[in-house]
Design a protein around this motif. Structure first.
Motif, PDB file in Angstrom:
ATOM      1  N   THR A  67     109.447  -6.669  61.538  1.00  6.52           N
ATOM      2  CA  THR A  67     109.361  -6.515  62.935  1.00  6.52           C
ATOM      3  C   THR A  67     111.088  -6.579  63.362  1.00  6.52           C
ATOM      4  OG1 THR A  67     107.185  -6.279  63.086  1.00  6.52           O
ATOM      5  CG2 THR A  67     108.637  -5.731  65.227  1.00  6.52           C
TER       6      THR A  67
ATOM      7  N   GLY B 206     104.528   3.427  64.104  1.00 13.88           N
ATOM      8  CA  GLY B 206     106.061   3.271  63.591  1.00 13.88           C
ATOM      9  C   GLY B 206     106.875   3.791  62.333  1.00 13.88           C
ATOM     10  N   TYR B 207     108.027   2.749  62.175  1.00 14.49           N
ATOM     11  CA  TYR B 207     109.194   2.982  61.302  1.00 14.49           C
ATOM     12  C   TYR B 207     109.787   1.776  60.287  1.00 14.49           C
ATOM     13  CZ  TYR B 207     113.769   5.938  60.069  1.00 14.49           C
ATOM     14  OH  TYR B 207     114.469   5.671  58.989  1.00 14.49           O
ATOM     15  N   SER B 208     109.943   2.631  58.744  1.00 11.61           N
ATOM     16  CA  SER B 208     109.643   1.180  58.572  1.00 11.61           C
ATOM     17  C   SER B 208     111.346   1.652  57.270  1.00 11.61           C
ATOM     18  CB  SER B 208     108.928   1.055  57.312  1.00 11.61           C
ATOM     19  OG  SER B 208     107.964   0.051  58.190  1.00 11.61           O
TER      20      SER B 208
ATOM     21  N   TYR C 111     110.125  -3.346  59.533  1.00 11.58           N
ATOM     22  CA  TYR C 111     109.435  -1.942  60.697  1.00 11.58           C
ATOM     23  C   TYR C 111     109.881  -2.373  62.068  1.00 11.58           C
ATOM     24  CZ  TYR C 111     104.818  -1.280  62.925  1.00 11.58           C
ATOM     25  OH  TYR C 111     104.048  -0.894  63.863  1.00 11.58           O
ATOM     26  N   THR C 112     110.104  -0.977  62.805  1.00 13.20           N
ATOM     27  CA  THR C 112     110.051  -1.348  64.109  1.00 13.20           C
ATOM     28  C   THR C 112     108.411   0.057  64.443  1.00 13.20           C
ATOM     29  OG1 THR C 112     110.747  -0.349  66.463  1.00 13.20           O
ATOM     30  CG2 THR C 112     111.354   1.011  64.507  1.00 13.20           C
ATOM     31  N   GLY C 113     107.627  -0.750  65.865  1.00 13.23           N
ATOM     32  CA  GLY C 113     106.514  -0.033  65.996  1.00 13.23           C
ATOM     33  C   GLY C 113     107.085   1.563  67.287  1.00 13.23           C
ATOM     34  N   GLU C 114     105.803   2.065  67.659  1.00 14.80           N
ATOM     35  CA  GLU C 114     106.256   3.031  68.894  1.00 14.80           C
ATOM     36  C   GLU C 114     107.140   2.489  69.639  1.00 14.80           C
ATOM     37  OE1 GLU C 114     102.997   5.609  69.678  1.00 14.80           O
ATOM     38  OE2 GLU C 114     101.699   3.841  69.412  1.00 14.80           O
TER      39      GLU C 114
END
Length: 127
Positions: A10, A39-41, A54-57
């Protein structure tokens, strides 16, 4: 024989961290898009292995409160093998990171740096 396909980390800005890996290590972005938990990866690496960034909302990330070496299942660092340690170190410095813990050891040389996510990265060149 088994091999490591990927590790998932993350980070605050996956595209920026992927860009750093592309610049420093000559990798390429294999895939990017929406992922688990809204999220977005970004997957960045080679044809056979990669790092999933990865990053979450938005607003869901929290800073780590513990040193990973004192935390069960903590991620201590990730290491990259390069052909030219000095060239990579120059690029690391140009990005504003401070290389540290240089060592010449059998069978090579290495240094570490910490990126903007707090991720410790080891860079090693074998003789």
């Amino acid at each position: 024989m088994a091999y490591l396909e990927h590790v998932n980390i993350t980070v605050a800005a996956p595209d920026a961290t992927a860009g750093m890996f592309v610049d420093l290590f000559g990798w390429h972005v294999r895939w990017s898009g929406n992922s688990i938990h809204n999220g977005y990866s970004v997957h960045v690496g080679s044809a056979t292995s990669y790092v999933a960034l990865y990053t979450g909302e938005k607003g869901s990330l929290h800073d780590a409160q513990q040193v990973s070496y004192n935390q069960r299942a903590g991620l201590n660092h990730i290491a990259f093998v390069v052909d030219d340690l000095d060239t990579v170190e120059t690029k690391v410095k140009a990005r504003g990171f401070e290389p540290h813990s240089h060592a010449d050891y059998e069978p090579g040389r290495r240094f570490y740096f910490q990126d903007e996510n707090g991720l410790e990265i080891e860079v090693v060149q074998y003789d």
